[in-house]
Motif scaffolding. Structure first.
Motif, short mmCIF file in Angstrom:
data_model
loop_
_atom_site.label_atom_id
_atom_site.label_comp_id
_atom_site.label_asym_id
_atom_site.label_seq_id
_atom_site.Cartn_x
_atom_site.Cartn_y
_atom_site.Cartn_z
N SER A 55 42.89 41.96 31.83
CA SER A 55 41.68 41.42 32.45
C SER A 55 41.78 41.52 33.96
O SER A 55 42.80 41.17 34.55
N THR A 56 40.70 42.00 34.58
CA THR A 56 40.64 42.05 36.04
C THR A 56 39.57 41.09 36.57
O THR A 56 39.09 41.26 37.69
N GLY A 57 39.22 40.11 35.77
CA GLY A 57 38.21 39.13 36.20
C GLY A 57 38.81 37.79 36.59
O GLY A 57 38.14 36.77 36.48
N ILE A 58 40.05 37.81 37.05
CA ILE A 58 40.74 36.56 37.38
C ILE A 58 40.00 35.80 38.48
O ILE A 58 39.90 34.58 38.46
N VAL A 59 39.49 36.54 39.46
CA VAL A 59 38.81 35.89 40.58
C VAL A 59 37.61 35.08 40.11
O VAL A 59 37.27 34.05 40.71
N GLY A 60 36.96 35.50 39.03
CA GLY A 60 35.83 34.73 38.50
C GLY A 60 36.25 33.37 37.99
O GLY A 60 35.57 32.36 38.22
N SER A 61 37.39 33.31 37.30
CA SER A 61 37.90 32.03 36.81
C SER A 61 38.30 31.11 37.96
O SER A 61 38.06 29.89 37.93
N VAL A 62 38.90 31.70 39.02
CA VAL A 62 39.26 30.90 40.20
C VAL A 62 38.01 30.32 40.85
O VAL A 62 37.97 29.13 41.23
N GLU A 198 32.43 39.75 39.35
CA GLU A 198 31.58 40.00 40.51
C GLU A 198 30.22 39.33 40.34
O GLU A 198 29.62 38.87 41.32
N ILE A 199 29.73 39.25 39.12
CA ILE A 199 28.47 38.53 38.86
C ILE A 199 28.63 37.05 39.20
O ILE A 199 27.75 36.43 39.80
N TYR A 339 36.61 34.53 47.92
CA TYR A 339 36.97 34.97 46.57
C TYR A 339 36.85 36.49 46.47
O TYR A 339 35.81 37.03 46.09
N SER A 340 37.93 37.15 46.82
CA SER A 340 37.96 38.61 46.77
C SER A 340 38.91 39.06 45.66
O SER A 340 39.93 38.41 45.41
N PRO A 341 38.60 40.18 45.00
CA PRO A 341 39.50 40.68 43.96
C PRO A 341 40.90 40.98 44.47
O PRO A 341 41.88 40.85 43.73
N LEU A 342 41.03 41.38 45.74
CA LEU A 342 42.35 41.68 46.28
C LEU A 342 43.24 40.45 46.25
O LEU A 342 44.39 40.50 45.80
#
Length: 432
Positions: A55-62, A198-199, A339-342
């Motif tokens: 999963s690369t949507g970790i930033v969304g959970s944060v 990102e949404i 909240y950036s993916p990096l």
């Protein structure tokens, strides 16, 4: 065991050296971020290390964890809620009802073109009905004192109650994502989760009624029992303590608050480690590793692979959401732009890889080590580059080196990742 103690002792030495060479304020600040990063790494390790879910949507959970702090502990705004709060809630009820009726129609109606047209009509008509209720309600909320408020407000509770709520928000979102995306292949799952994250971030930035959007939500209360430094400096007992030990009250109050945060976050981290170690070594943990290693064989043995994937995806996201709520409650503000993916996706992945995929203690080690490196280069990078260029004549080259000093963190992370992958491909503390 000796290797584990040596590695954790080495990381502890890094934080102690930071305290002596820079300041204990900086060291404790990095430690708090490192502990929170370790908790996030534990959540990602559950998804990838236990079940092989990329999963690369970790930033969304944060971000959802941070939103929970605004909702739970943000100051109430009765005027804004009276202007459109109940209509807003009703619009959400309508949206849920439309989705439920559409799903029911899809299951009950016979297959064919008629079913597709009926479900499409329900969804399209429901969408316009939802927007007809939602749009006026959100505009009325945002119209109330937009310079300082412009949002629906929160419950005004202590932000420590927002920590489990942040995990709940992330878990609900993970359930919705898992129901639609977990059937995808690993590479498509990564793309889908990144897009959904990102949404979430775009919604945080765009929907002012929720958390003021890009205007940011500030002045969030601190979690109990953490005091404010100013209040601490007014307490006679604290002043007497500083006087007896020859401490500066301002510096001592700052360090004391950060130390209290470290103790609270450390307690949560140790509690999670205890639970996850028991889970990993239980029959459920062995089943998850069997599913990870060979889904076909596990399914042939009667295991519901899809259900278990959904369960571990929800649990891992809940842990990340918990850490996101803890981070926002410590910072006292919600800034969607950070909240950036990096920072909150790929950096967390580096922590898991460096520490050791599938190892809980490896995830903690990676979180503390990479968290320290990420922030220490930000503090020490300009100092090091200033020392390197001290003997250089003023000119374009010196100016360029000083300007790129802040980017040394990316170079440092890349070097560390390459070195670990070269000499310890399974991580510093690999799975047994």
């Amino acid at each position: 065991m000796n290797r584990n103690l040596m590695l954790f002792g080495g990381v502890a030495a890094l934080y102690i050296a930071t305290g002596f060479l820079l300041s204990w304020n900086v060291s404790l600040n990095i430690l708090n971020i490192g502990i929170l990063s370790a908790i996030m790494a534990l959540g990602v390790n559950m998804q990838w290390g236990y079940a092989g879910l990329f999963s690369t949507g970790i930033v969304g959970s944060v971000a959802l964890g941070g939103l929970a702090v605004v909702i739970v502990s943000g100051a109430p705004v009765p005027e804004a809620f009276a202007a459109g709060g109940w209509r807003l809630i009703f619009s959400f009820v309508v949206a849920v009802a439309v989705i439920a009726v559409s799903v029911l129609a899809w299951k009950r109606l016979p297959k064919g073109r008629a079913r597709a047209w009926i479900v499409a009509a329900l969804l399209i008509g429901g969408f316009f009905l939802y927007r007809a209720i939602f749009d006026p309600a959100s505009e009325a909320i945002e119209a109330f004192n937009p310079a300082t408020v412009g949002n629906i407000g929160g419950f005004g509770l202590n932000s420590i109650w927002a920590w489990p709520v942040g995990g709940l928000f992330a878990a609900i979102a993970a359930w919705a994502i898992g129901k639609t995306a977990l059937g995808l292949r690993s590479d498509y799952l990564a793309i889908a989760t990144l897009g959904i994250a990102e949404i979430v971030i775009t919604a945080l930035k765009s929907e002012d009624w929720m958390a003021r959007g890009v205007k940011n939500f500030i002045h969030l209360p601190r979690p109990w029992p953490v005091p404010y430094e100013v209040d601490l400096q007014k307490q006679q007992g604290f002043l007497d303590f500083c006087k007896n030990w020859g401490l500066d009250p301002v510096s001592a109050s700052t360090v004391g608050v950060k130390l209290l945060y470290a103790l609270m976050f450390g307690a949560v981290l140790l509690g999670l480690i205890w639970l996850l170690e028991r889970a990993l070594n239980s029959p459920w943990g062995r089943m998850m590793r069997a599913i990870r290693d060979n889904e076909i064989s596990a399914a042939a043995m009667g295991k519901d692979v899809t259900r278990q994937h959904l369960l571990v995806f929800i649990l891992g996201s809940a842990v990340v959401g918990l850490a996101g709520a803890m981070l926002t409650s410590m910072e006292g503000q919600l800034v969607p732009g950070v909240y950036s993916p990096l920072r909150f996706t790929f950096l967390i992945w580096i922590m898991v890889i460096v520490g050791g995929s599938g190892s809980n203690w490896g995830a903690v080690l990676g979180g503390l080590l990479i968290g320290w490196l990420w922030l220490i280069v930000d503090n020490a990078g300009p100092l090091v580059m200033g020392a390197v260029t001290a003997g250089m004549a003023d000119g374009p080259m010196k100016s360029h080196l000083l300007d790129v000093a802040l980017q040394m963190r990316l170079l440092s992370l890349g070097v560390v990742l390459l070195v670990v992958m070269r000499f310890s491909p399974k991580g510093l503390l690999p799975e047994k």
